[in-house]
Design a protein around this motif. Structure first.
Motif, PDB file in Angstrom:
ATOM      1  N   LEU A   1      49.321 -36.336  11.374  1.00 11.97           N
ATOM      2  CA  LEU A   1      49.870 -34.999  11.654  1.00 11.97           C
ATOM      3  C   LEU A   1      49.511 -34.276  10.121  1.00 11.97           C
ATOM      4  CD1 LEU A   1      53.056 -35.392  13.627  1.00 11.97           C
ATOM      5  CD2 LEU A   1      51.181 -34.221  14.483  1.00 11.97           C
ATOM      6  N   SER A   2      49.397 -34.693   9.142  1.00 14.35           N
ATOM      7  CA  SER A   2      49.525 -34.329   7.828  1.00 14.35           C
ATOM      8  C   SER A   2      48.197 -34.453   7.244  1.00 14.35           C
ATOM      9  CB  SER A   2      50.621 -35.074   6.842  1.00 14.35           C
ATOM     10  OG  SER A   2      51.845 -35.074   7.462  1.00 14.35           O
ATOM     11  N   THR A   3      47.269 -34.961   7.583  1.00 17.26           N
ATOM     12  CA  THR A   3      46.159 -35.448   6.987  1.00 17.26           C
ATOM     13  C   THR A   3      44.929 -34.431   7.403  1.00 17.26           C
ATOM     14  OG1 THR A   3      45.302 -36.848   8.836  1.00 17.26           O
ATOM     15  CG2 THR A   3      46.257 -37.937   6.861  1.00 17.26           C
ATOM     16  N   ASN A   6      42.425 -45.050  19.916  1.00 18.28           N
ATOM     17  CA  ASN A   6      43.489 -44.054  20.292  1.00 18.28           C
ATOM     18  C   ASN A   6      43.495 -42.883  19.415  1.00 18.28           C
ATOM     19  OD1 ASN A   6      46.193 -42.950  21.014  1.00 18.28           O
ATOM     20  ND2 ASN A   6      47.423 -44.463  20.090  1.00 18.28           N
ATOM     21  N   PRO A   7      42.272 -42.135  19.530  1.00 22.21           N
ATOM     22  CA  PRO A   7      41.943 -41.002  18.517  1.00 22.21           C
ATOM     23  C   PRO A   7      43.073 -39.987  18.305  1.00 22.21           C
ATOM     24  CG  PRO A   7      40.713 -40.576  20.487  1.00 22.21           C
ATOM     25  CD  PRO A   7      41.328 -42.002  20.458  1.00 22.21           C
ATOM     26  N   VAL A   8      44.035 -39.788  19.294  1.00 19.12           N
ATOM     27  CA  VAL A   8      45.073 -38.825  18.850  1.00 19.12           C
ATOM     28  C   VAL A   8      46.017 -39.103  17.871  1.00 19.12           C
ATOM     29  CG1 VAL A   8      47.168 -37.952  20.224  1.00 19.12           C
ATOM     30  CG2 VAL A   8      45.089 -37.905  21.486  1.00 19.12           C
ATOM     31  N   VAL A   9      45.902 -40.597  17.638  1.00 15.45           N
ATOM     32  CA  VAL A   9      46.768 -40.890  16.517  1.00 15.45           C
ATOM     33  C   VAL A   9      46.145 -41.231  15.394  1.00 15.45           C
ATOM     34  CG1 VAL A   9      48.750 -42.836  15.899  1.00 15.45           C
ATOM     35  CG2 VAL A   9      48.303 -42.036  18.121  1.00 15.45           C
ATOM     36  N   SER A  10      44.815 -41.977  15.446  1.00 13.42           N
ATOM     37  CA  SER A  10      44.239 -42.440  14.327  1.00 13.42           C
ATOM     38  C   SER A  10      43.138 -41.272  13.627  1.00 13.42           C
ATOM     39  CB  SER A  10      43.373 -43.717  14.680  1.00 13.42           C
ATOM     40  OG  SER A  10      42.565 -43.278  15.859  1.00 13.42           O
ATOM     41  N   LEU A  11      42.833 -40.446  14.399  1.00 12.85           N
ATOM     42  CA  LEU A  11      41.951 -39.419  13.766  1.00 12.85           C
ATOM     43  C   LEU A  11      42.848 -38.499  12.878  1.00 12.85           C
ATOM     44  CD1 LEU A  11      39.250 -38.369  16.221  1.00 12.85           C
ATOM     45  CD2 LEU A  11      38.818 -39.395  13.914  1.00 12.85           C
ATOM     46  N   PRO A  12      42.158 -37.758  11.816  1.00  9.20           N
ATOM     47  CA  PRO A  12      42.754 -36.768  10.919  1.00  9.20           C
ATOM     48  C   PRO A  12      43.205 -35.706  11.661  1.00  9.20           C
ATOM     49  CG  PRO A  12      40.744 -36.898  10.393  1.00  9.20           C
ATOM     50  CD  PRO A  12      40.709 -38.349  11.116  1.00  9.20           C
ATOM     51  N   SER A  13      43.978 -34.728  11.333  1.00 14.62           N
ATOM     52  CA  SER A  13      44.454 -33.525  11.987  1.00 14.62           C
ATOM     53  C   SER A  13      44.760 -33.837  13.526  1.00 14.62           C
ATOM     54  CB  SER A  13      43.284 -32.610  11.754  1.00 14.62           C
ATOM     55  OG  SER A  13      43.085 -32.410  10.545  1.00 14.62           O
ATOM     56  N   ASP A  38      29.884 -42.240  18.639  1.00 13.21           N
ATOM     57  CA  ASP A  38      30.319 -42.839  17.239  1.00 13.21           C
ATOM     58  C   ASP A  38      31.660 -43.539  17.383  1.00 13.21           C
ATOM     59  OD1 ASP A  38      29.406 -42.599  14.690  1.00 13.21           O
ATOM     60  OD2 ASP A  38      31.204 -41.411  14.082  1.00 13.21           O
ATOM     61  N   THR A  39      32.278 -44.241  16.489  1.00 10.51           N
ATOM     62  CA  THR A  39      33.267 -45.225  16.611  1.00 10.51           C
ATOM     63  C   THR A  39      34.378 -44.911  15.851  1.00 10.51           C
ATOM     64  OG1 THR A  39      33.475 -47.580  16.339  1.00 10.51           O
ATOM     65  CG2 THR A  39      31.465 -46.521  15.392  1.00 10.51           C
ATOM     66  N   ASN A  40      35.421 -45.658  15.898  1.00  9.14           N
ATOM     67  CA  ASN A  40      36.765 -45.477  14.925  1.00  9.14           C
ATOM     68  C   ASN A  40      36.268 -46.516  13.503  1.00  9.14           C
ATOM     69  OD1 ASN A  40      36.913 -48.321  15.848  1.00  9.14           O
ATOM     70  ND2 ASN A  40      38.965 -47.924  16.843  1.00  9.14           N
ATOM     71  N   SER A  41      35.234 -47.127  13.638  1.00 13.65           N
ATOM     72  CA  SER A  41      34.680 -47.769  12.472  1.00 13.65           C
ATOM     73  C   SER A  41      34.168 -46.815  11.471  1.00 13.65           C
ATOM     74  CB  SER A  41      33.593 -48.668  12.681  1.00 13.65           C
ATOM     75  OG  SER A  41      33.936 -49.645  13.685  1.00 13.65           O
ATOM     76  N   ARG A  42      33.887 -45.649  11.990  1.00 13.74           N
ATOM     77  CA  ARG A  42      33.494 -44.437  11.232  1.00 13.74           C
ATOM     78  C   ARG A  42      34.711 -43.966  10.054  1.00 13.74           C
ATOM     79  NH1 ARG A  42      28.984 -42.474   9.990  1.00 13.74           N
ATOM     80  NH2 ARG A  42      28.483 -42.508  12.054  1.00 13.74           N
ATOM     81  N   LEU A  43      35.879 -44.392  10.362  1.00 12.96           N
ATOM     82  CA  LEU A  43      37.388 -44.135   9.822  1.00 12.96           C
ATOM     83  C   LEU A  43      37.504 -45.260   8.563  1.00 12.96           C
ATOM     84  CD1 LEU A  43      39.809 -43.322  12.546  1.00 12.96           C
ATOM     85  CD2 LEU A  43      38.070 -41.869  11.542  1.00 12.96           C
ATOM     86  N   CYS A  44      36.783 -46.560   8.841  1.00 13.82           N
ATOM     87  CA  CYS A  44      37.075 -47.431   8.302  1.00 13.82           C
ATOM     88  C   CYS A  44      35.708 -47.992   6.983  1.00 13.82           C
ATOM     89  CB  CYS A  44      37.187 -48.620   9.151  1.00 13.82           C
ATOM     90  SG  CYS A  44      36.953 -50.307   8.808  1.00 13.82           S
ATOM     91  N   SER A  89      28.410 -40.239   4.327  1.00  9.51           N
ATOM     92  CA  SER A  89      28.995 -40.953   5.157  1.00  9.51           C
ATOM     93  C   SER A  89      29.630 -40.377   6.472  1.00  9.51           C
ATOM     94  CB  SER A  89      29.912 -42.089   4.646  1.00  9.51           C
ATOM     95  OG  SER A  89      31.131 -41.487   4.618  1.00  9.51           O
ATOM     96  N   GLY A  90      30.244 -39.320   6.248  1.00  8.65           N
ATOM     97  CA  GLY A  90      30.986 -38.664   7.513  1.00  8.65           C
ATOM     98  C   GLY A  90      32.136 -39.373   7.609  1.00  8.65           C
ATOM     99  N   GLN A  91      32.751 -40.283   6.605  1.00  6.72           N
ATOM    100  CA  GLN A  91      33.937 -41.003   6.690  1.00  6.72           C
ATOM    101  C   GLN A  91      35.037 -40.032   6.349  1.00  6.72           C
ATOM    102  OE1 GLN A  91      34.083 -44.784   5.455  1.00  6.72           O
ATOM    103  NE2 GLN A  91      36.238 -44.914   5.658  1.00  6.72           N
ATOM    104  N   PRO A  92      35.999 -39.852   6.976  1.00  9.43           N
ATOM    105  CA  PRO A  92      37.252 -38.737   6.736  1.00  9.43           C
ATOM    106  C   PRO A  92      37.952 -39.217   5.269  1.00  9.43           C
ATOM    107  CG  PRO A  92      37.564 -39.904   8.780  1.00  9.43           C
ATOM    108  CD  PRO A  92      36.434 -40.489   8.173  1.00  9.43           C
ATOM    109  N   ALA A  93      38.388 -38.345   4.642  1.00  7.59           N
ATOM    110  CA  ALA A  93      39.119 -38.744   3.567  1.00  7.59           C
ATOM    111  C   ALA A  93      40.680 -38.859   3.586  1.00  7.59           C
ATOM    112  CB  ALA A  93      38.994 -37.620   2.235  1.00  7.59           C
ATOM    113  N   LEU A  94      40.962 -39.879   4.308  1.00 12.71           N
ATOM    114  CA  LEU A  94      42.160 -40.040   4.784  1.00 12.71           C
ATOM    115  C   LEU A  94      43.149 -40.175   3.761  1.00 12.71           C
ATOM    116  CD1 LEU A  94      41.414 -42.198   7.983  1.00 12.71           C
ATOM    117  CD2 LEU A  94      42.500 -39.992   7.858  1.00 12.71           C
ATOM    118  N   LYS A  95      42.910 -40.500   2.421  1.00 11.41           N
ATOM    119  CA  LYS A  95      44.036 -40.773   1.486  1.00 11.41           C
ATOM    120  C   LYS A  95      44.156 -39.488   0.609  1.00 11.41           C
ATOM    121  CE  LYS A  95      42.780 -45.622   1.714  1.00 11.41           C
ATOM    122  NZ  LYS A  95      44.403 -46.234   2.164  1.00 11.41           N
ATOM    123  N   SER A  96      43.954 -38.430   0.635  1.00  6.09           N
ATOM    124  CA  SER A  96      43.908 -37.280  -0.259  1.00  6.09           C
ATOM    125  C   SER A  96      44.679 -35.876   0.241  1.00  6.09           C
ATOM    126  CB  SER A  96      42.675 -37.375  -0.966  1.00  6.09           C
ATOM    127  OG  SER A  96      41.598 -36.926   0.114  1.00  6.09           O
TER     128      SER A  96
END
Ligand code: SF4
Length: 864
Positions: free
Chosen positions: A657-659, A395-402, A127-133, A667-674
């Motif tokens: 750290l807060s998401t 850089n998933p340590v920074v870009s992925l939720p939690s 999978d890819t960081n495009s999943r976040l996008c 889609s499996g896309q994280p809800a990064l805005k809520s």
């Protein structure tokens, strides 16, 4: 190279995919400019693209493979990676290994990674960081059209009579597209509606701004569908001949009170619905504000439903337009670089597609089911199910939720490989094996932008150290694992195989068709769109029936817990992702120098926060500390934090750290805005600001750094006042060759230090946020200046004070813009820009210049 060369290439940042000319002179100096012949940007570049030349240095680059922190040869590293992955597969099965890749990769890199994992290892755990996008846009397209096809072109934004921006701060995140839109508005009066919980730069001069409640987009567009239907604004012929499922979609709308759900007044809704109904040439462009939600896919389909009802698709100046974030999110989709896709837009769940791809690859295995999507993948790593993980160009340590859970997962994973350009990511610290990859300007291949246009990235400098292309690293590991089918010598050979794979099976049913690409043309490939220029113009879609699907979307109110603020996250104008590249460019910190939290005046008062203080933002899994920016552009009960800052640039700034790891179920896309967060004042005993010719990282409870053309600058704060300031300051200036001057009283401490009469260091501490002219001070470093004046922290009376920088390209300050706007009655954006220089570089700051002009009525600079 001994003579000047000019190479046509493509910007590696956002999904606009601007063409770039890289001019390399005889001494090796590279100058970057926009490619006037590229149809995405016609010669323009934004602030990030224009400064690409400043990111080509070797600082922080990974130069050699490393095993357990020690340098190794490529053979040793490749063998070890191959052995560990083979062992894990043999012992625990194919699904015990995974790749986590990136929309920064070129299509050829993506193709090989996908082929190795899905066709040879036999798992779909890639999978890819495009999943976040944009995964929700992909899922929405597939549900509606039967294939992941973006039906619009950039020219549609210029040919539309109405452009609706939903969850998209186009002015900051896709500046060149926004400028194209603004130029069209000037020429033909295109109406602009902006729908966003924040009043962003894109909304500054919109014809209508709808400050929607977060998560209520489905209610808004369902309401629009119902309104259009009731008005009779239906393209009956198109709906009858080319669509199916309208009744169910209308039924799903229900009797939701749209005004209550969205927080918009009935008048605002009527105005929007009237505009939409009366403009057949409408483009609805959407980005992360739509996709990054627990109902992101439904939002996408609710938008598409309105376009299907009105037949506004497959036509000039009309359509639903997903604007992708990354430079090659689209290319990755084309080669199947997501855990639930097969290559060439074939379906993993379709047995005949699996067989066709397996036969084409002549591969021993083919993945039989979807693999783990990004968030699930790292949860599986955390649970010990993944025994070997390869992270490429992200850089998933920074870009992925939690992010704290991601760190824990990587810490416990038995074998982690990281391929990257830079050693300056937090993910690199968890690698058992580090592989140095070629960066932009060194690598060669193709990318696809948001309008399906394939362009070349080309090499114009030699790779540093022993860096290699990602596709080559992957092929070498594949061969070391004993797999045939990876004997590629050039990216052109990989691209040719990708083209050939788009030709197999059900050719006429899949819009992705690259048959017009000719192997011999790869080197000279001109930017060109795949498929037809106007997908779906014939009213035929890629579903079994050939008809587009209305998708029934039901609005479900998302409950937010009491006493929590909804944390919206996103990008800023001049930074990119986790700043590993843009963080090298001093100029790109001029606009936003520090991580910050936007909060409304009422909420700030309620929490007890003043502008420029620091705030603790606490989520379910962690806490960040950032600067407070009080602004009326955000509604009550919501806050906004930028996504870019990592531990390399600030002490506690990682937004993730807060998401939380909640995803859209489709889609499996994280809800990064809520995420729900709590806020509390960071009880700083003092605040500090410093500049230094050397690089400094203060030992304080809070700090944030930025590079300068000479030296660096830092902000800091601490929970207790030092017993002795001179001891504290010695961490920065412990050099007997320095001469220093200090000024101190009960509320502040100031120190300036000189070496050979040149300013070496300056530090300002105060019980309140430090008020000095930072831009002015930064320019004095290394210069011969009056120490007393430096201690004052601002220009002397009579000297120009340009104020905070608005235009990063030409270093134009707020006061310069305001002064001109005030002194010339009827000043327009154009006259202000021409006379101050603001907005005359990349143009990305023009919306803010416009806002300053708007606000300058009755404003007195002197009184500020
Ligand atoms: Fe690069 Fe800016 Fe163009 Fe995006 S808009 S591709 S960041 S130059």
């Amino acid at each position: 190279m001994t003579t000047e060369t000019i190479t046509r290439t493509t910007c590696p940042y956002c999904g606009v995919g601007c063409g770039v000319l890289a001019k390399r002179d005889a001494s090796g100096v590279v100058t970057i400019s926009g490619d006037p012949d590229h149809p995405a940007n016609f010669g323009k570049l934004c602030s990030k693209g224009l400064t690409l030349g400043e990111t080509l240095g070797h600082e922080q680059r990974l130069l050699r493979p490393m095993i357990a922190g020690a340098e190794a040869s490529w053979d040793e590293a490749t063998s070890l990676v191959a052995q560990k992955f083979s062992d894990a597969v043999a012992e625990h099965g194919a699904d015990s290994v995974a790749f986590y890749v990136s929309g920064q990769m070129l299509t050829e890199d993506y193709y090989v990674a996908n082929k190795l994992m899905k066709g040879f290892i036999g798992s779909a755990n890639i999978d890819t960081n495009s999943r976040l996008c944009m995964a929700s846009a992909v899922a929405g397209h597939k549900r509606a059209f039967g294939a992941d096809v973006v039906p619009c072109n950039y020219t549609d934004l210029e040919q539309a009579d109405l452009v609706v921006l939903v969850g998209s701060n186009l002015a900051w995140c896709h500046p060149i597209l926004f400028q194209r839109l603004q130029a069209a508005r000037e020429q033909r009066g295109t109406k602009l509606v902006v729908i966003d919980p924040r009043k962003t730069a894109s909304a500054i001069d919109a014809d209508l701004f709808l400050q929607i409640a977060p998560g209520s987009d489905v209610a808004l567009f369902n309401g629009l569908l119902r309104d259009l239907y009731q008005r009779g604004e239906i393209d009956s012929q198109f709906v009858f001949a080319s669509t199916q499922g309208l009744s169910d979609a209308l039924l799903a709308v229900g009797d939701v009170n749209v005004s209550e759900a969205t927080g918009l007044t009935k008048q605002e809704l009527k105005k929007f619905y009237d505009l939409f109904a009366t403009h057949p040439k409408t483009v609805t462009a959407f980005s992360m504000g739509v996709n990054q939600a627990v109902d992101g896919t439904d939002k996408v389909n609710a938008i598409i439903n309105c376009h299907l009802l009105t037949g506004r698709i497959g036509k000039q100046g009309a359509g639903p337009f997903s604007i992708t974030g990354q430079p090659n999110a689209m290319g990755g989709r084309e080669v199947g670089g997501l855990a639930n896709m097969l290559a060439a837009h074939m379906a993993l769940e379709n047995p005949s597609h699996r067989l066709a791809v397996q036969e084409f690859w002549q591969s021993p295995n083919i993945a039989q089911k979807s693999g783990l999507k990004a968030v699930d993948l790292f949860e599986a790593v955390h649970a010990g199910k993944i025994k070997a993980l390869w992270i490429i160009a992200t850089n998933p340590v920074v870009s992925l939720p939690s992010s704290s859970l991601v760190e824990e997962a990587l810490r416990t994973c038995p074998f982690v490989v990281v391929s990257d350009v830079t050693g300056n990511t937090e993910t690199v610290g968890f690698a058992d094996v580090l592989l140095p990859a070629m960066g932009w300007g060194e690598k060669d291949g193709t990318v696809t932008n948001s309008e399906r246009r394939i362009s070349r990235q080309r090499q114009f400098v030699k790779p540093v150290g022993n860096a290699r292309a990602d596709w080559r690293i992957l092929c070498d590991v594949a061969k070391a694992m004993g797999f045939a089918g990876f004997n590629f010598d050039t990216p052109a050979e990989i691209f040719a195989e990708h083209v050939a794979l788009t030709q197999v099976l059900d050719r006429e049913k899949r819009p992705l068709n690259l048959s017009h690409y000719n192997d011999a043309e790869y080197e000279t490939l001109l930017p060109a769109q795949w498929g037809s220029e106007r997908p779906f113009a014939d009213g035929r879609f890629a579903t079994e029936s050939g008809k587009a699907n209305f998708v029934a979307t039901t609005f479900n109110k998302q409950q937010s817990a009491d006493n929590y603020f909804t944390l919206n996250t996103g990008r800023i104008r001049d930074q990119w992702h986790t700043m590993t590249r843009t963080g090298l460019v001093p100029k790109l910190f001029n606009h936003r120098a520090e991580p910050y939290l936007e909060i409304s005046p009422q909420d700030a008062k309620q929490v007890g926060l003043q502008d420029a203080e620091l705030v603790r933002v606490t989520g379910e899994n962690g806490q960040s500390v950032v600067r407070v920016l009080v602004t009326p552009s955000i509604s009550n009960n919501q806050v906004f934090q930028a996504m870019h800052w990592s531990g390399a640039f600030a002490s506690h700034a990682k937004v993730n750290l807060s998401t939380i790891s909640i995803v859209d179920p489709v889609s499996g896309q994280p809800a990064l805005k809520s995420a729900g967060v709590k806020l509390a004042r960071f009880e700083a005993a003092w605040y500090g600001f410093g500049i230094s010719v050397g690089k400094l990282k203060p030992a304080t409870d809070y700090w944030a750094l930025r590079p300068l053309h000479v030296g660096s600058a830092f902000e800091c704060a601490d929970l207790k006042i030092p017993d002795d300031w001179s001891v504290f300051i010695s961490q920065f200036v412990d050099d007997e060759n320095l001469s220093s001057m200090v000024s101190t009283d009960k509320t502040q401490f100031r120190c300036v230090s000189f070496k050979n009469n040149l300013l070496e260091f300056a530090f300002f501490a105060s019980s309140n946020p430090v008020e000095v002219n930072r831009h002015w001070l930064q320019q004095l470093l290394g210069a011969e200046v009056n120490p007393v004046q430096v201690l004052a922290g601002k220009p002397a009376i009579g000297q120009a004070d340009i104020g905070p920088i608005v235009c990063a390209c030409n270093s134009v300050g707020r006061n310069q813009i305001l002064n001109f706007a005030k002194s010339f009655a009827g000043a327009t954006l154009q006259t202000v820009c021409e006379n101050t220089g603001a907005g005359m570089g990349c143009g990305s700051c023009r919306p803010e210049v416009q806002k300053l002009i708007n606000d300058s009525v009755g404003f007195s600079v002197a009184a500020e």
